[in-house]
Design a protein around this motif. Structure first.
Motif: not given
Length: 242
Positions: A115-127, A220-225, A231-233, A237-242
């Motif tokens: 993700e772009q931005g600060s470390y806080e921007d890249r955090r999606v959740y804190k439990l 993966k198709t859904i993530i790609r679309l 408007g990301l790449s 910008d988004v990397i998945v591997d499963f």
């Protein structure tokens, strides 16, 4: 023992001060959680301790498929988890690992390194285990450690940014098969001919649903679309591997 019961027990022990250092947290908390989530902690090609990256060693690599890291988990002593964020995200970014978890046993922070931005921007959740009942904590921990939820994390996080995002995703040509939609307003649209499968879905913001009875190629198709609509790449910008 269920994940909920395990987290309840862990929280009680945390309050008693039973985990004074990183080793105790790794053995007494993190590995217990991994086991409850279904990761084979006896197979070091699946739960790989001290995984060597080009930048250093990640505490644990959860590998899916075996020997292919999908999640890095960094374990720090109580109150020190936030000190490791830069290091952990650098390890993941340079290795192409799409997800990072930082924990001191009590707090669990989940990050998308690309993700772009600060470390806080890249955090999606804190439990914080002290602030959530075990049932909610279990749901959150499971959500962010489950391979299928790479798709859910991407859809939910991008939907937070743009209220029209899921509408546009649902209209994408790749968001539907010959007879059904993968992102829709109703379970019936997800499985028009299979009432027995309609519970195999997850909710998304704004009253949307996504089908979960999907193979990894479709996920993966859904993530790609989704990245295309946002408007990301994909792969940058988004990397998945499963």
């Amino acid at each position: 023992m269920s994940l909920e019961t395990t987290l309840s027990d862990i929280t009680a022990r945390l309050r008693q001060g039973r985990f004074p250092n990183e080793q105790a947290i790794s053995q007494g908390i993190v590995l217990r959680v991994f086991r409850e989530l279904g990761w084979d902690t006896w197979d070091t090609n699946v739960v790989w301790p001290e995984y060597q990256t080009g930048e250093g060693r990640a505490g644990f690599a959860l590998c899916h498929p075996p020997s292919k890291p999908a999640i890095f988990t960094e374990v720090k002593q109580p109150g020190k988890a936030e000190d490791a964020v830069r290091q952990a995200l650098e390890y993941a970014f340079h290795t192409g690992v799409p997800f990072v978890v930082l924990t001191d046993g009590r707090t669990w922070s989940f990050y998308l390194p690309a993700e772009q931005g600060s470390y806080e921007d890249r955090r999606v959740y804190k439990l914080d285990l002290y602030e959530r009942p075990p049932s909610e904590a279990a749901e959150i921990v499971d959500r962010y450690h489950n391979a299928k939820d790479a798709m859910l994390v991407v859809l939910r996080e991008l939907a937070k940014i743009d209220a029209s995002f899921l509408e546009r995703c649902s209209q994408h040509p790749d968001a539907q098969g010959r007879k059904r939609r993968y992102i829709a307003r109703t379970p019936e649209e997800l499985y028009p001919d299979r009432e027995d499968l309609r519970d195999m879905r997850e909710t998304l913001p704004g009253g949307w649903y996504v089908a979960t009875n999907l193979n990894n190629v479709l996920k993966k198709t859904i993530i790609r679309l989704a990245t295309e609509v946002a408007g990301l790449s994909f792969g940058k910008d988004v990397i998945v591997d499963f």
